[in-house]
Design an enzyme around this catalytic site. Structure first.
Site, mmCIF file in Angstrom:
data_model
loop_
_atom_site.group_PDB
_atom_site.id
_atom_site.type_symbol
_atom_site.label_atom_id
_atom_site.label_comp_id
_atom_site.label_asym_id
_atom_site.label_seq_id
_atom_site.Cartn_x
_atom_site.Cartn_y
_atom_site.Cartn_z
ATOM 1 N N HIS A 72 -7.237 -1.443 15.147
ATOM 2 C CA HIS A 72 -7.345 -0.682 13.898
ATOM 3 C C HIS A 72 -7.144 -1.597 12.692
ATOM 4 O O HIS A 72 -7.962 -1.618 11.760
ATOM 5 C CB HIS A 72 -6.297 0.441 13.912
ATOM 6 C CG HIS A 72 -6.253 1.283 12.682
ATOM 7 N ND1 HIS A 72 -6.674 2.591 12.660
ATOM 8 C CD2 HIS A 72 -5.822 1.023 11.415
ATOM 9 C CE1 HIS A 72 -6.517 3.089 11.433
ATOM 10 N NE2 HIS A 72 -5.978 2.156 10.674
ATOM 11 N N GLU A 73 -6.067 -2.380 12.705
ATOM 12 C CA GLU A 73 -5.770 -3.239 11.552
ATOM 13 C C GLU A 73 -6.824 -4.329 11.378
ATOM 14 O O GLU A 73 -7.169 -4.694 10.242
ATOM 15 C CB GLU A 73 -4.384 -3.868 11.702
ATOM 16 C CG GLU A 73 -3.238 -2.876 11.837
ATOM 17 C CD GLU A 73 -3.235 -1.797 10.776
ATOM 18 O OE1 GLU A 73 -3.564 -2.094 9.609
ATOM 19 O OE2 GLU A 73 -2.913 -0.633 11.102
ATOM 20 N N GLU B 146 0.830 -1.204 0.000
ATOM 21 C CA GLU B 146 0.000 0.000 0.000
ATOM 22 C C GLU B 146 0.865 1.256 0.000
ATOM 23 O O GLU B 146 1.856 1.314 0.732
ATOM 24 C CB GLU B 146 -0.917 0.020 1.225
ATOM 25 C CG GLU B 146 -1.965 1.121 1.138
ATOM 26 C CD GLU B 146 -2.877 1.173 2.353
ATOM 27 O OE1 GLU B 146 -4.024 1.626 2.216
ATOM 28 O OE2 GLU B 146 -2.440 0.782 3.446
ATOM 29 N N GLU C 202 -2.627 -3.710 6.974
ATOM 30 C CA GLU C 202 -3.752 -4.608 7.172
ATOM 31 C C GLU C 202 -3.886 -5.728 6.141
ATOM 32 O O GLU C 202 -4.984 -6.254 5.934
ATOM 33 C CB GLU C 202 -5.054 -3.797 7.166
ATOM 34 C CG GLU C 202 -5.403 -3.144 5.828
ATOM 35 C CD GLU C 202 -4.928 -1.703 5.686
ATOM 36 O OE1 GLU C 202 -5.489 -0.975 4.853
ATOM 37 O OE2 GLU C 202 -4.003 -1.327 6.427
ATOM 38 N N GLY D 7 3.104 2.103 10.831
ATOM 39 C CA GLY D 7 2.914 1.446 12.114
ATOM 40 C C GLY D 7 2.518 0.004 11.922
ATOM 41 O O GLY D 7 2.984 -0.891 12.617
#
Length: 878
Positions: free
Chosen positions: A315-316, A146, A282, A279
């Site tokens: 979050h992921e 990404e 995903e 960080g």
């Protein structure tokens, strides 16, 4: 823009975007890769099943830094090689022309044999290094696709809307671990001592979610969820994965129920990668992380680190549905992925860890970050038009993540969380395995709520900025006016044309009126009881509020009627409005004094942030002024520090631990003698070999204090902390040390800190850490900018502009300044540089400097007089 003649066949200028032609679409990739850790090369073959939409003699794919060896297209009973090949570096495409037309409706297979490099830029298929137990350098091969680096790993149709299934095979030494998005289908030993690992076919997914890893890895496994969850790490670190594995199991089960859509893959692997630019990432079924954002050692890590890991993991995992199952159709919809995953990490964090009171900290974290960047002229709309590849990396910022999550928080409160999540469920079920635009989410929320969500929210996603609401009081009547807010306080008429739908959230003694809205320039509200009111209850609305001075003073004394979020948000608004000249800075300082009896951690955290913002803006002002601020800081925080203490006990609540750590650090930075002495005593024990002498929650503060108050500005202390960076027990310990080194104002230490960044002692992913500490003082800020100019070509080579990290480093290296003269100097340096890949970051940094410059110029005398009146500065030295 004008393109060369070859580009017309390789890109389709649709809605201004550089995208591939639509004549063919991929349906499945069969990919085989064999990495070589001696040469750092890899050989690959990919066979792409194509749906031929239009009869054509050309096929275009994306690629970067790939050496194509052979190409053929097969359809019907025959195979064809291209007669011509055109590579366009600007659009990152290659177009092959074939002699015979590929007929529409045909099922064709495009087969490409190629070779790539395991680069060291943390993009595509790259190498990551680490030291084993004997100090030997080892390598693994891993991926980061990404946003647009799948094309750096293999020739492919590298757009989020061109989803396909994947059959991946990896060939590697038989003693290494091979991972991909799916579970293993077959593993075969080969005659040459290697093995071939084939994975089951993936669901339809975008190229940016593809992942594969080869390396010497170990894992811990959790089976509390219906599919196995493994956390992988380099040998000797895997035991630190238990917290994340257990959290992942609970989170996936929670998301299964919340979204009413079962997690669709047969496993979840999470891997700690030694070299990682973000960080976490995903990738569907194979999530990759920075080591410090996945592995947790409860003995050595602070509570803040535990909270960070929980936030990142949740979050992921939210992305596995929101982003992976349902994906934005192009990058201007990035906020659909990141804004929702950020909101969901807060929502699930609140459910899992109610003791953390995450919606309170949200106000001083995500919400504050969003309004900070979006108050600049160089901000951008949430739905930012993206045309070229070079623009994409720069929108992975506070607007997409934090403002995106903030408007979702706003609409979830307005609709009610249950209704909001019902809309999310409908959205996911309707668009599973497909692509969407922002309007699709609004449509689902409208359907669930029976309200016209799109007309309310379109302005918030398509327009830049946010408003400040000015309140005028006329007895029991409030007159409200909205105008665009800018930190630089110079809004032009043409920049103030947007009228935002405002969710007022009016708090009175009788409760909160969540349904009050207005969309005009002006409106009036009648109060039943004008004695007490507050707009933007709990600060869920994305706007600032400018009250009459007398009302602001009353609110500062109305703690009994205000939530923690209200009190922290009031401070945030007051700080922003002082910055931009709506209020005097002396008024903000008086408000801080009025909160000296506050008990809540989050409010104290915001008080610390306000003082930090003022000190940053006044960084180059006379030393007596800065000393005065420190005395003020000490006066505010020393009583709370002495009251709660800094001895951390097992029975302390999480919030009390955070308050102890905050108060200790702030009092110490202000020069409180008792705190400084305690920090020095702990540090001496640590330097003498007691590695547990400093509680992890105050390790950062102790390092800062001894560097600030040590002999000769921390000359010797720097060496001890540097050694802690080199030899820390965990990545987290090492990072804490690395981040603090720049705090020393000793000239020699400043140069040693800068030297770390380019001598290969610090990984490229961590360059930002030592330099960020240097911005805390004027000497470091000036030295950092001189170093940047001197080493610019090296920095560009280490952090290529086409990737994501250079913009952040540019912001850090320039953003500490406070004057228009600095702006001119920075602009002159960059005027003849190619700014592709960091132009937005540079513009935002310069806007931030201008805002500080106008603030200080406007309020310097006001602040000087306030400090003098309060006894923090001697009059004769001003």
């Amino acid at each position: 823009m004008c393109y060369g003649k070859d580009a017309s066949d390789s890109v389709d200028i649709t809605r201004g975007r550089e995208v591939l032609p639509g004549n063919v679409k991929p349906t499945n990739y069969a990919l085989e890769l064999e990495p070589n850790f001696e040469t750092f090369k890899y050989d690959g073959t990919v066979a792409i099943d194509l749906e031929v939409v239009e009869a054509s003699t050309t096929v275009a794919v994306n690629l970067i830094d790939i050496d194509v060896k052979e190409v053929s297209v097969e359809y019907g009973e025959s195979s064809h090689s291209p007669t011509e090949s055109n590579h366009d570096e600007e659009t990152q495409t290659i177009t092959w022309t074939f002699e015979k037309t590929i007929p529409a409706g045909a099922r064709a297979i495009l087969t490409i044999k190629f070779q790539g490099s395991l680069n060291d830029n943390m993009a595509g298929f790259y190498r990551s290094s680490y030291k084993d137990g004997e100090g030997n350098t080892k390598y693994m091969a891993t991926t980061q696709m990404e946003p647009t680096d799948a094309r750096r790993a293999l020739p492919c149709f590298d757009q989020p809307d061109l989803k396909a299934t994947w059959d991946v095979t990896l060939i590697c030494d038989k003693n290494l671990t091979a991972l991909s998005n799916m579970d293993v289908k077959e593993e075969k030993e080969l005659d040459n001592g290697k093995k071939s690992v084939s994975f089951n076919r993936s669901p339809k997914m975008s190229t940016y979610l593809l992942a594969f890893i080869v390396g010497d890895l170990r894992f811990v496994e959790n089976n509390d969820f219906r599919v196995p969850i493994r956390v992988y790490a380099t040998p000797g670190s895997e035991h630190l994965g238990h917290f994340s594995a257990e959290l992942a199991a609970r989170t996936l089960e929670f998301y299964d129920k919340t979204f009413d859509y079962p997690y669709p893959l047969p496993k979840m692997d999470m891997v700690a990668i030694p070299d990682f630019s973000a960080g976490a990432m995903e990738n569907w079924g194979l999530v990759t992380y920075r080591v410090v954002d996945l592995l947790y050692d409860e003995k050595t890590a602070s509570l803040d680190r535990k909270q960070r890991i929980a936030e990142v993991v949740q979050h992921e995992l939210a992305h596995q549905w929101f982003g992976n199952l349902v994906t934005m159709d192009f990058w201007e919809g990035l906020w659909l992925n990141e804004g929702f995953a950020t909101w969901m990490s807060w929502y699930s964090g609140n459910k899992f860890y109610p003791q953390w009171k995450v919606w309170e900290s949200y106000v001083t974290d995500s919400y504050a970050g969003a309004l900070g960047l979006d108050g600049l002229r160089s901000s951008h709309p949430i739905e930012v038009p993206v045309k070229k590849v070079s623009e994409i990396n720069q929108i992975f910022d506070s607007i997409s993540y934090l403002k995106g999550s903030s408007i979702l928080r706003m609409i979830s409160v307005y609709l009610g969380e249950d209704v909001f999540l019902e809309g999310v469920r409908r959205y996911l079920k309707k668009h599973a395995y497909g692509n969407t635009q922002t309007g699709d989410l609004w449509a689902a929320l409208s359907d669930a709520s029976e309200k016209d969500v799109e007309s309310d929210m379109a302005t918030w996603t398509k327009k830049i900025g946010y408003p400040v609401i000015t309140v005028e009081e006329h007895g029991s009547e409030l007159r409200l006016t909205q105008n665009r807010y800018l930190r630089t306080a110079d809004v032009k008429p043409e920049e103030d044309e947007t009228l935002w739908p405002i969710f007022l959230g009016l708090r009175t003694k009788s409760g909160i009126a969540e349904n009050l809205t207005f969309r005009a320039r002006h409106t009036t509200i009648n109060l039943d009881d004008p004695e007490f009111y507050k707009l933007n209850a709990n600060h869920t609305g994305v706007y600032r509020t400018l009250y009459p001075p007398a009302r602001l003073a009353k609110l500062g004394q109305a703690a009994d009627f205000l939530s923690v979020e209200d009190r922290a948000g009031l401070l945030g608004d007051a700080g922003a409005l002082a910055t931009s000249g709506y209020q005097k800075t002396s008024g903000l300082l008086d408000l801080l004094v009025g909160l000296k009896n506050e008990k809540e951690y989050i409010v104290w955290s915001e008080i610390a942030s306000r003082i930090g913002s003022i000190k940053a803006a006044w960084l180059f002002e006379p030393k007596e002024i800065l000393k005065g601020f420190k005395k003020f800081q000490k006066d505010l925080f020393a009583p709370i520090a002495h009251g709660v203490g800094w001895d951390f006990k097992p029975e302390d609540s999480d919030i009390l631990q955070q308050l102890k750590a905050l108060a200790f650090g702030q009092a110490g930075y202000g020069g409180d003698e008792e705190v400084v002495a305690a920090a020095k005593e702990m540090f001496k024990k640590f330097a003498d070999g007691d590695v547990d002498a400093i509680n992890p929650n105050i390790r950062t503060a102790v390092y800062h204090i001894v560097l600030q108050h040590g002999d000769n500005d921390g000359e010797k202390e720097w060496d001890v902390i540097h050694n802690a960076y080199l030899n820390g027990r965990t990545s987290d310990e090492r990072n804490v040390a690395l981040r603090t080194l720049g705090r020393s104002e000793n000239a020699e230490n400043i140069q040693k800190t800068l030297g770390l960044c380019l001598n290969d002692e610090v990984k490229e992913q961590d360059i930002y850490q030592p330099i960020s500490g240097l911005r805390a003082h004027a000497a470091g800020t000036e030295a950092l900018w001189a170093w940047t100019q001197e080493n610019w070509e090296i920095l560009v080579k280490k952090l290529p502009p086409g990737l994501s990290m250079l913009g952040g480093v540019v912001s850090t290296c320039t953003g500490g300044f406070t004057s228009e003269e600095n702006v001119a100097d920075i602009e002159k340096f960059f005027e003849d540089k190619d700014q592709k890949g960091f132009d937005r970051s540079l513009a935002q940094s310069l806007d931030g400097i201008r805002a500080k410059a106008t603030w200080v110029k406007r309020d310097a005398d006001d602040v000087k007089a306030w400090l003098k009146a309060k006894g923090y500065t001697p009059a004769e030295k001003l």
